[in-house]
Write an enzyme that holds these catalytic residues in place. Structure first.
Site, PDB file in Angstrom:
ATOM      1  N   CYS A 117       0.815  -1.225   0.000  1.00 19.40           N
ATOM      2  CA  CYS A 117       0.000   0.000   0.000  1.00 19.40           C
ATOM      3  C   CYS A 117       0.843   1.267   0.000  1.00 19.40           C
ATOM      4  CB  CYS A 117      -0.954   0.002   1.189  1.00 19.40           C
ATOM      5  SG  CYS A 117      -1.995  -1.461   1.235  1.00 19.40           S
ATOM      6  N   HIS A 257      -2.998   7.028   3.156  1.00 18.72           N
ATOM      7  CA  HIS A 257      -3.452   5.757   2.592  1.00 18.72           C
ATOM      8  C   HIS A 257      -4.843   5.468   3.155  1.00 18.72           C
ATOM      9  CE1 HIS A 257      -3.918   1.729   1.371  1.00 18.72           C
ATOM     10  NE2 HIS A 257      -3.614   1.179   2.529  1.00 18.72           N
ATOM     11  N   ASN A 287     -10.113  -0.153   0.767  1.00 14.81           N
ATOM     12  CA  ASN A 287      -8.650  -0.049   0.649  1.00 14.81           C
ATOM     13  C   ASN A 287      -8.238  -0.578  -0.725  1.00 14.81           C
ATOM     14  OD1 ASN A 287      -5.888  -0.443   0.793  1.00 14.81           O
ATOM     15  ND2 ASN A 287      -5.915  -1.353   2.845  1.00 14.81           N
TER      16      ASN A 287
END
Ligand code: COA
Length: 330
Positions: A117, A257, A287
């Protein structure tokens, strides 16, 4: 937005999310969960899921085309392509090469970068350095994921969290756009099993056993990841600001993020930066790993919130563990 010919600038941004929305309610018909549980623990309401015909490179292509159009840069001008992803179309060749072909580019340096990520911010750092070296003129940096292809749809503790999508940026040495003003990238590989896809690589090649044990799907220790995420994101944000003589008060916008709203809220408290300076769109996408920051940046930019002279902070964490932060000057 200011320009600075001695700096690397974001000439354009673009993003793309697959059409198909999967809501919490729909998910609750597949696994034992509820909209209330998912939203209260994560802030996620729905996520986008790519079709069987769409691979990561297809999502990347749409985001890249949007970024090129936004930058008013012709594909031919790009001489460096970096794709950050943990869900490449195949182990090799790289998704960057597949994207290159789909865009019709020639004579370009293409590679994938894997920092989970944190991948997009890592890729920006690498592209920034390569452009500064003078060896390349214009870079296309993409974060793209088809996480639905590695999610265990029988595991309620993970399948509710993730979604598919892509975001892209065109970087160049000259021109108008937010200036990249500094990076911090780091990692701690001591506990890889906290978040991983155990099988399919050289340590556990695909076999009947790995398939039976569902080891080709993402596995995660959610509580440990949560704690580590808050800790390393605070470190990455605070340390980078300090290195550049800035304090959290100097930050006008944070693009974190997009993993979990509670993680973002904890980060906001720890950095003493109010939540209204954090851009969050995870409610709509979940996500999307390496795609989350460029999608959020593109949306935030299009909403008109970035004003000339302001300072932005990108901050990410991911499997590895990895972490990364970047300062933007608008
Ligand atoms: N629906 C309903 N119940 C669920 C569930 C779901 N989708 N997933 C887990 N549960 C249950 C668990 O089984 C557990 O039940 P038990 O107490 O009977 O054992 C209970 O909910 C609480 O689980 P817990 O793990 O303590 O929840 P939590 O508050 O830590 O939230 C996460 C779980 C995954 C949302 C949270 O830990 C998290 O977001 N971690 C970070 C994950 C992340 O960001 N990963 C990506 C990194 S890039």
């Amino acid at each position: 937005m200011t320009s600075n010919s001695s700096a690397i600038v974001l000439l354009g941004l673009g993003s793309h999310a697959p059409k198909n929305r999967l809501t919490n309610l729909e998910l609750s018909k597949k696994v034992d969960t509820s909209d209330e549980w998912i939203f209260s623990r994560t802030g996620i309401s729905e996520r986008r899921i790519a079709s069987d015909e769409e691979a990561t490179s297809d999502l990347a292509l749409c985001a890249a085309q949007n970024a090129l159009k936004d930058a008013d840069v012709l594909p031919d001008e790009i001489d460096l392509v970096v794709v950050a992803t943990i869900t490449p179309d195949m182990t090799f060749p790289s998704t960057a090469c597949l994207l290159q072909h789909k865009l019709g580019l020639r004579n370009v340096c293409c590679f994938d970068l894997e920092a989970a990520c944190s991948g997009f911010v890592y890729a920006l750092d690498v592209a920034d350095a390569l452009l500064r070296s003078g060896r390349y003129k214009k870079a296309l940096v993409v974060g793209a994921e088809k996480l639905s292809s590695i999610i265990d749809w029988e595991d309620r503790s993970t399948c509710v969290l993730f979604g598919d999508g892509a975001g892209a940026a065109v970087l160049g040495r000259d021109g108008a756009g937010p200036r990249l003003d500094g990076f911090l990238c780091g990692a701690d590989g001591a506990n890889p099993s906290l978040l991983c896809q155990p099988a399919g690589g050289s340590s556990r090649p695909a076999s009947n056993e790995t398939l039976t044990r569902r080891e080709h799907f993402l596995k995660m220790n959610g509580r440990e990841i949560f704690k580590n995420a808050v800790r390393v994101m605070e470190y990455a944000g605070r340390t980078l600001l300090e290195r550049h003589g800035l304090t959290p008060d100097d930050v006008d916008h944070v693009i974190p993020h997009q993993a979990n709203r509670r993680i973002v809220e904890s980060l906001s408290q720890r950095l003493s930066i109010p939540m209204d300076k954090f851009y969050c769109n995870l409610e709509k996408y979940g996500n999307t790993s390496a795609a989350s920051i460029p999608i959020a940046m593109d949306e935030a930019r299009r909403s008109g919130i970035f004003k000339s002279g302001e300072t932005g902070l990108l901050v990410a964490f991911g499997a590895g563990l990895t972490w990364a932060s970047a300062i933007l000057r608008f």
